[in-house]
Design a protein around this motif. Sequence first.
Motif, PDB file in Angstrom:
ATOM      1  N   LEU A  94       6.651  -1.092  -7.579  1.00 49.60           N
ATOM      2  CA  LEU A  94       7.678  -1.379  -6.583  1.00 49.60           C
ATOM      3  C   LEU A  94       7.066  -1.877  -5.282  1.00 49.60           C
ATOM      4  O   LEU A  94       7.632  -2.751  -4.608  1.00 49.60           O
ATOM      5  CB  LEU A  94       8.516  -0.129  -6.327  1.00 49.60           C
ATOM      6  N   GLY A  95       5.901  -1.331  -4.927  1.00 46.87           N
ATOM      7  CA  GLY A  95       5.216  -1.794  -3.726  1.00 46.87           C
ATOM      8  C   GLY A  95       4.802  -3.246  -3.831  1.00 46.87           C
ATOM      9  O   GLY A  95       4.954  -4.029  -2.880  1.00 46.87           O
ATOM     10  N   VAL A  96       4.288  -3.661  -5.006  1.00 47.81           N
ATOM     11  CA  VAL A  96       3.880  -5.054  -5.198  1.00 47.81           C
ATOM     12  C   VAL A  96       5.108  -5.967  -5.188  1.00 47.81           C
ATOM     13  O   VAL A  96       5.101  -7.034  -4.556  1.00 47.81           O
ATOM     14  CB  VAL A  96       3.092  -5.228  -6.509  1.00 47.81           C
ATOM     15  N   TYR A  97       6.166  -5.564  -5.902  1.00 46.44           N
ATOM     16  CA  TYR A  97       7.395  -6.365  -5.886  1.00 46.44           C
ATOM     17  C   TYR A  97       7.915  -6.519  -4.460  1.00 46.44           C
ATOM     18  O   TYR A  97       8.284  -7.624  -4.022  1.00 46.44           O
ATOM     19  CB  TYR A  97       8.477  -5.720  -6.757  1.00 46.44           C
ATOM     20  N   ARG A  98       7.947  -5.425  -3.714  1.00 48.52           N
ATOM     21  CA  ARG A  98       8.458  -5.487  -2.351  1.00 48.52           C
ATOM     22  C   ARG A  98       7.521  -6.280  -1.438  1.00 48.52           C
ATOM     23  O   ARG A  98       7.953  -6.846  -0.427  1.00 48.52           O
ATOM     24  CB  ARG A  98       8.702  -4.075  -1.816  1.00 48.52           C
ATOM     25  N   PHE A  99       6.228  -6.339  -1.793  1.00 49.70           N
ATOM     26  CA  PHE A  99       5.306  -7.225  -1.080  1.00 49.70           C
ATOM     27  C   PHE A  99       5.770  -8.672  -1.208  1.00 49.70           C
ATOM     28  O   PHE A  99       5.935  -9.381  -0.207  1.00 49.70           O
ATOM     29  CB  PHE A  99       3.896  -7.069  -1.647  1.00 49.70           C
ATOM     30  N   GLY A 114       7.775  -3.507  11.127  1.00 50.34           N
ATOM     31  CA  GLY A 114       7.405  -3.872   9.766  1.00 50.34           C
ATOM     32  C   GLY A 114       6.678  -2.752   9.048  1.00 50.34           C
ATOM     33  O   GLY A 114       6.945  -2.467   7.873  1.00 50.34           O
ATOM     34  N   ILE A 115       5.749  -2.092   9.747  1.00 55.20           N
ATOM     35  CA  ILE A 115       5.034  -0.954   9.154  1.00 55.20           C
ATOM     36  C   ILE A 115       6.015   0.173   8.862  1.00 55.20           C
ATOM     37  O   ILE A 115       6.005   0.766   7.777  1.00 55.20           O
ATOM     38  CB  ILE A 115       3.920  -0.460  10.094  1.00 55.20           C
ATOM     39  N   SER A 116       6.866   0.475   9.830  1.00 53.58           N
ATOM     40  CA  SER A 116       7.829   1.558   9.671  1.00 53.58           C
ATOM     41  C   SER A 116       8.763   1.315   8.495  1.00 53.58           C
ATOM     42  O   SER A 116       8.983   2.202   7.656  1.00 53.58           O
ATOM     43  CB  SER A 116       8.649   1.708  10.965  1.00 53.58           C
ATOM     44  N   GLN A 117       9.296   0.103   8.406  1.00 55.61           N
ATOM     45  CA  GLN A 117      10.209  -0.224   7.315  1.00 55.61           C
ATOM     46  C   GLN A 117       9.494  -0.203   5.961  1.00 55.61           C
ATOM     47  O   GLN A 117      10.036   0.272   4.965  1.00 55.61           O
ATOM     48  CB  GLN A 117      10.822  -1.605   7.548  1.00 55.61           C
ATOM     49  N   GLY A 118       8.274  -0.730   5.938  1.00 56.41           N
ATOM     50  CA  GLY A 118       7.521  -0.749   4.691  1.00 56.41           C
ATOM     51  C   GLY A 118       7.253   0.636   4.142  1.00 56.41           C
ATOM     52  O   GLY A 118       7.269   0.850   2.920  1.00 56.41           O
ATOM     53  N   LEU A 119       7.031   1.592   5.021  1.00 52.26           N
ATOM     54  CA  LEU A 119       6.790   2.970   4.591  1.00 52.26           C
ATOM     55  C   LEU A 119       8.102   3.702   4.301  1.00 52.26           C
ATOM     56  O   LEU A 119       8.272   4.294   3.225  1.00 52.26           O
ATOM     57  CB  LEU A 119       6.003   3.726   5.665  1.00 52.26           C
ATOM     58  N   ALA A 120       9.036   3.665   5.247  1.00 54.28           N
ATOM     59  CA  ALA A 120      10.240   4.492   5.130  1.00 54.28           C
ATOM     60  C   ALA A 120      11.198   3.973   4.059  1.00 54.28           C
ATOM     61  O   ALA A 120      11.682   4.741   3.219  1.00 54.28           O
ATOM     62  CB  ALA A 120      10.949   4.571   6.481  1.00 54.28           C
ATOM     63  N   ILE A 124       0.802  -1.216   0.000  1.00 58.85           N
ATOM     64  CA  ILE A 124       0.000   0.000   0.000  1.00 58.85           C
ATOM     65  C   ILE A 124       0.838   1.272   0.000  1.00 58.85           C
ATOM     66  O   ILE A 124       0.310   2.362  -0.188  1.00 58.85           O
ATOM     67  CB  ILE A 124      -0.966   0.033   1.212  1.00 58.85           C
ATOM     68  N   SER A 125       2.159   1.119   0.185  1.00 56.32           N
ATOM     69  CA  SER A 125       2.996   2.324   0.275  1.00 56.32           C
ATOM     70  C   SER A 125       2.981   3.123  -1.026  1.00 56.32           C
ATOM     71  O   SER A 125       2.977   4.359  -1.008  1.00 56.32           O
ATOM     72  CB  SER A 125       4.431   1.948   0.642  1.00 56.32           C
ATOM     73  N   GLY A 126       2.979   2.410  -2.161  1.00 56.69           N
ATOM     74  CA  GLY A 126       2.934   3.119  -3.433  1.00 56.69           C
ATOM     75  C   GLY A 126       1.640   3.874  -3.633  1.00 56.69           C
ATOM     76  O   GLY A 126       1.628   5.003  -4.155  1.00 56.69           O
ATOM     77  N   VAL A 127       0.531   3.258  -3.209  1.00 58.57           N
ATOM     78  CA  VAL A 127      -0.764   3.925  -3.297  1.00 58.57           C
ATOM     79  C   VAL A 127      -0.780   5.169  -2.416  1.00 58.57           C
ATOM     80  O   VAL A 127      -1.252   6.239  -2.822  1.00 58.57           O
ATOM     81  CB  VAL A 127      -1.899   2.958  -2.883  1.00 58.57           C
ATOM     82  N   LEU A 128      -0.231   5.044  -1.204  1.00 61.32           N
ATOM     83  CA  LEU A 128      -0.159   6.191  -0.301  1.00 61.32           C
ATOM     84  C   LEU A 128       0.718   7.290  -0.882  1.00 61.32           C
ATOM     85  O   LEU A 128       0.398   8.480  -0.761  1.00 61.32           O
ATOM     86  CB  LEU A 128       0.385   5.746   1.059  1.00 61.32           C
TER      87      LEU A 128
END
Length: 415
Positions: free
Chosen positions: A358-363, A113-119, A68-72
């Motif tokens: 990139l968000g999907v790949y990183r997922f 995990g949330i922090s790393q996924g966003l930052a 979801i980071s890319g969407v955000l």
Amino acid sequence: METRLGLKENLRQFSLLVLVNMLVGGMVGLERTVLPLVGTEEFGIDSDIVIFSFIIAFGIVKAFTNLISGVLADQYTRKQVLVAGWLVGLPVPFLLAWGPSWNWIVVANVLLGISQGLAWSMTVNMKIDLVGPEKRGLAMGLNEAAGYGAVGITALLTGYLASNYGLRPQPFYIGIVYTLLGLALSIRLVKDTRTFTLLEASKNLVIDKQSPRQKPGLWAVFKQVSFNNKNLFSVSQAGMINNLNDGMSWGVFPVLFVSAGVGLEGVGWIKAVYPFVWGVGQIVTGPLADRIGRKPLIVWGMVVQAFGHVIIGIEYFPPLVSGLSGSVMLGIGTAMVYPSLLAAVGDASAPEWRASALGVYRFWRDIGYAVGALIAGVVASWFGLVWAVHLAGLLTLASGIFVWSAMTEPNRLSR
């Protein structure tokens, strides 16, 4: 000031983002040496799956946050998402240092995990935005070198602190400095990069002919990266297996080598060498991916990682020697793979939906943490810790063979 793509043209902001990602990576390094031993020695947990539960929680949460980071980033700005990542991470070092039960450690890893996924996602996106298509490999090499170099250095520091002062709380004081400094830099000095994506989009620099130009919805991007686009599917599965190795080593190596008689400082060196070589090596492999292509580095990087598992798993050398040697090979192989995979995603996605791609790949890549920890826990419970190493090596070799047979190298400089 005129907006221009390029590393030299944006060196100050790029360098700042490198520093920020060092701090992001350091937060993961806090756990690499010490945390599995906190579970076994401080909380008395004797189940491998329970010990590895913090990695499973971290991997799953980080993977979905990446998604979801890319969407955000598209809905808000990359800078806002970066700052949000640091805010979520603020409690983590305190929970790791003083959490009264293992459940609190797992909660800390959910937040991490949330922090790393966003930052981390935003530092990747912002660097790709700044440099343009011709230097993506170099940009990703520098970004990941900073992040994983900091993982290695922090793993070494925490091992030293734990051997001299105990497992908690002293090793986690470093994390308090990381979070406060990272948040301050992100708020005060980092600038958003949306204008650079608009500039690149206006130049019509689409590279992979399999990919749509118009911005699709998240589900369409998910399908494109996950299975519709052959190159992106190859990249996604390789990323997942690569992080399966990391998730396995994260949980298995401290317990395996301590049980083999290696001291805490020795384990700290083993845990530091892998991400440090991985990180520093990307300074070379990132630009090399721009020169010779992504595919050769991905294929041979997976083969080198598989060889590293062989060195660790054969139990022929003294434990410290095999641990250090195998970790060096894992680090070299991962350095070959990591920036090449990220750059390949950039090649195959248009600027309008690259953040989501990139968000999907990183997922898929970071699901590998959870898969690796879960498989390692199950295999270790039934067959012993060393067999978790053997299985990871076989899966890595199979992944490299698949990339060799399925992936095609795009013309990165086509206009």
